[in-house]
Design an enzyme around this catalytic site. Structure first.
Site, mmCIF file in Angstrom:
data_model
loop_
_atom_site.group_PDB
_atom_site.id
_atom_site.type_symbol
_atom_site.label_atom_id
_atom_site.label_comp_id
_atom_site.label_asym_id
_atom_site.label_seq_id
_atom_site.Cartn_x
_atom_site.Cartn_y
_atom_site.Cartn_z
ATOM 1 N N GLN A 238 19.363 10.856 3.217
ATOM 2 C CA GLN A 238 17.888 11.305 3.391
ATOM 3 C C GLN A 238 17.853 11.887 4.847
ATOM 4 O O GLN A 238 18.887 11.482 5.660
ATOM 5 C CB GLN A 238 16.833 10.317 3.254
ATOM 6 C CG GLN A 238 17.291 9.264 4.246
ATOM 7 C CD GLN A 238 16.176 8.021 4.203
ATOM 8 O OE1 GLN A 238 15.959 7.782 2.930
ATOM 9 N NE2 GLN A 238 15.768 7.459 5.082
ATOM 10 N N HIS B 31 21.205 -2.985 3.974
ATOM 11 C CA HIS B 31 21.140 -1.475 3.775
ATOM 12 C C HIS B 31 22.745 -0.860 3.864
ATOM 13 O O HIS B 31 23.154 -0.118 3.117
ATOM 14 C CB HIS B 31 20.323 -0.533 4.421
ATOM 15 C CG HIS B 31 18.897 -1.068 4.282
ATOM 16 N ND1 HIS B 31 18.298 -1.671 3.173
ATOM 17 C CD2 HIS B 31 17.820 -0.847 5.138
ATOM 18 C CE1 HIS B 31 17.094 -2.047 3.458
ATOM 19 N NE2 HIS B 31 16.729 -1.406 4.363
ATOM 20 N N LYS C 235 0.947 -1.195 0.006
ATOM 21 C CA LYS C 235 -0.005 -0.125 -0.090
ATOM 22 C C LYS C 235 0.792 1.299 -0.063
ATOM 23 O O LYS C 235 0.527 2.271 -0.718
ATOM 24 C CB LYS C 235 -0.883 0.195 1.246
ATOM 25 C CG LYS C 235 -2.091 -0.848 0.998
ATOM 26 C CD LYS C 235 -3.129 -0.727 2.050
ATOM 27 C CE LYS C 235 -2.864 -1.498 3.460
ATOM 28 N NZ LYS C 235 -3.926 -1.551 4.156
ATOM 29 N N GLU D 138 16.555 6.657 12.982
ATOM 30 C CA GLU D 138 15.026 7.135 12.874
ATOM 31 C C GLU D 138 14.582 7.508 14.265
ATOM 32 O O GLU D 138 14.997 7.046 15.290
ATOM 33 C CB GLU D 138 14.221 5.570 12.671
ATOM 34 C CG GLU D 138 14.231 5.362 11.107
ATOM 35 C CD GLU D 138 13.526 4.044 10.745
ATOM 36 O OE1 GLU D 138 13.323 3.766 9.626
ATOM 37 O OE2 GLU D 138 13.266 3.104 11.579
HETATM 38 C C1 BG6 Z 1 13.257 -1.151 6.251
HETATM 39 C C2 BG6 Z 1 13.416 -1.657 7.383
HETATM 40 O O1 BG6 Z 1 14.215 -2.071 5.241
HETATM 41 O O2 BG6 Z 1 14.075 0.059 5.938
HETATM 42 C C3 BG6 Z 1 12.610 -0.774 8.271
HETATM 43 O O3 BG6 Z 1 12.942 -2.878 7.605
HETATM 44 C C4 BG6 Z 1 13.162 0.984 8.179
HETATM 45 O O4 BG6 Z 1 12.906 -1.032 9.861
HETATM 46 C C5 BG6 Z 1 13.166 1.134 6.896
HETATM 47 O O5 BG6 Z 1 12.199 1.614 8.885
HETATM 48 C C6 BG6 Z 1 13.759 2.519 6.523
HETATM 49 O O6 BG6 Z 1 13.633 2.775 5.026
HETATM 50 P P1 BG6 Z 1 13.592 4.165 4.652
HETATM 51 O O7 BG6 Z 1 13.489 4.184 3.414
HETATM 52 O O8 BG6 Z 1 12.363 5.005 5.071
HETATM 53 O O9 BG6 Z 1 14.901 4.820 5.168
#
Ligand code: BG6
EC number: 1.1.1.49
Length: 489
Positions: free
Chosen positions: A378, A241, A19, A217
């Site tokens: 970001q 990541h 979604k 975050e």
């Molecule tokens: C995801 C994780 O892969 O990446 C999440 O499972 C995380 O925990 C997210 O919040 C962060 O992605 P972005 O693009 O919002 O930085």
């Protein structure tokens, strides 16, 4: 091509990722005229839903973010008219056969290319792939499958998943997504490095003293505790990541920009690294904190998380690459939830200028006066370089200033979401930004021993208040390598 169709089936269509990310990304591609002329989008999930209900659900998350062109609503209607729904079980060949029939009808005898996006938990990947490949197999074009992490929990479970997938698919059909590779500034990393003479020659131990990969975050695991608790931040962010960014950062120059050439170099650099050691890692977990009259929850306040959970929501680590280019250079990673800010960045700290004439004029500690290149992935994308500069005036005083490339100021076009780039690449068969199975193996090899040790020893995380800068242990870890986290200054 007039004679070809592409059907995109989103398996797990009612889930959050579908979604929030997948349908909106498909719409953005449609809006930008990037999708083939004949395409159909199918949602597949267990819940009963009509096509109209799916369209209503999808329409709630579509936005006209690209620009405010007047025809956006019209485009939305056109896009939604191409979206359909099929309700089925994830382990039913019959249900996938029905889907196959519907896909066939839409394809109308044209060459049928099919993309399946598995937006579902990994324990049902293989069932779906099995059913889809046996039953939804009347395609006469290509069939590709996008899978989302977690790709297992460790080397063994990841290898089992790969073996399972390969019973039904060949490696070339499997598109393992790491959405950080689709982010604009991550894509730009190689451009910055390989096409600028002022960076390329400096990219080694000779000039760089440490590199930092920082993810934070400012919210907790709200609502995702169930998933998160069996993975933790190391598997959720670091092993994929941050490590992917590290690999792109540190790899040798690829032979070309071809997917295989780039991925060959990424695997090589990953295989040159030592597996992580427990004493090079700090883990943390957030505890509740009251600020401005608001009480922010502890990780273990989440109802889906066991009260005695030791799962890390924060981790910092020091890694090393055993090759000629990077010998002895600390690569530091830091990732955490419920911290004071949301940010992802790469920080490259350069060495001192030998015999710097201006040492005495710096008026600050020499350690802090070296150049630093910051790539802010970001939010508010930017690349800036910290330099020493004379403060204008009659005296000789130096300070630190930024040469600043601020994306919002320089580029007027909005930055596409990572999923847009990745979906388009999958449709076009471009594999550069997807993880090859040997890369995945190498990534797990680095983290598996550590993860096992943490779990066996039941290592207690360092608790940090929700909304803080994380455990102080991260500073001691960095200090051991004579490093100061750049995001603290
Ligand atoms: C995801 C994780 O892969 O990446 C999440 O499972 C995380 O925990 C997210 O919040 C962060 O992605 P972005 O693009 O919002 O930085």
């Amino acid at each position: 091509d007039e004679n070809e169709t592409v059907s995109i089936t989103v398996v797990g269509a009612s889930g959050d990722l579908a979604k929030k990310k997948i349908f909106p990304a498909l719409f953005a591609l449609y809006y930008e005229d990037c999708l083939p002329k004949h395409f159909t989008v199918f949602g597949y999930a267990r819940s009963k839903m009509t096509d109209a209900e799916l369209r209503t659900m999808v329409s709630r998350t579509l936005t006209c973010r690209i620009d405010k062109r007047e025809n956006c609503n019209e485009k939305m209607e056109q896009f939604l008219a191409r979206c359909f729904y099929h309700s089925g079980q994830y382990d039913s060949e019959d249900n996938f056969t029905e889907l196959d029939k519907k896909l066939n009808e839409h394809e109308g005898g044209r060459v049928s290319n099919r993309l399946f996006y598995l937006s579902i938990p990994p324990n049902i990947f293989i069932n779906v792939v099995k059913c889809a490949s046996r039953s939804a197999s009347s395609s006469n074009g290509w069939t590709r499958v996008i899978v989302e992490k977690p790709f297992g929990r460790d080397s063994e479970s990841s290898a089992a998943l790969t073996r399972g997938l390969k019973e039904y698919l060949v490696e070339d059909q499997i598109f393992r997504i790491d959405h950080y590779l689709g982010k604009e500034l991550v894509e730009n990393l190689s451009v910055l490095r390989f096409s600028n003479l002022i960076f390329e020659p400096l990219w080694s131990r000779q000039y760089i003293r440490n590199v930092q990969f920082i993810f934070s975050e400012d919210f907790g695991t709200e609502g995702r505790g169930g998933y998160f608790d069996s993975y933790g931040i190391i598997r959720d962010i670091m092993q994929n990541h941050l490590l992917q960014i590290l690999a792109l950062f540190a790899m040798e120059t690829p032979v070309s920009l071809d997917a295989e050439d780039i991925r060959n170099e990424k695997v090589k650099v990953l295989r040159s690294m030592k597996p992580l050691q427990l004493d090079n890692v700090v883990i943390g977990q957030y505890k509740s904190h009251t600020r401005g009259g608001v009480k922010y929850p502890a990780y273990t306040d989440d109802e889906t998380v066991p009260k005695d959970s030791l799962t890390p929501t924060f981790a910092a680590a020091a890694l090393f690459i055993d090759n000629a280019r990077w010998d002895g250079v600390p690569f530091l990673m830091k990732a955490g939830k419920a911290l004071h800010t949301r940010r992802a960045e790469i920080r490259v700290q350069f060495r001192h200028v030998p015999g710097n004439l201006y040492n005495r004029s710096l008026g600050m500690d020499l350690d802090r006066a070296t150049n630093e290149l910051v790539i802010r992935v970001q939010p508010d994308e930017a690349i800036y370089l910290k330099i020493n500069n004379k403060v204008p005036g009659l005296g000789m005083r130096l300070d630190r200033s930024n040469l600043n490339l601020h994306y919002a100021a320089r580029y007027s076009k909005e930055i596409p979401d990572a999923y847009e780039r990745l979906l388009l690449d999958a449709i076009e068969g471009e594999r550069r930004l997807f993880i090859r199975s040997d890369e995945l193996d190498a990534a797990w090899s680095l983290f598996t021993p550590l993860l096992k040790e943490l779990e066996e020893k039941k290592t207690i995380p360092e608790y940090y208040p929700y909304g803080s800068r994380g455990p102080v242990g991260a500073h001691y870890l960095a200090a051991r390598y004579n490093v100061r986290w750049g995001d603290i200054n």
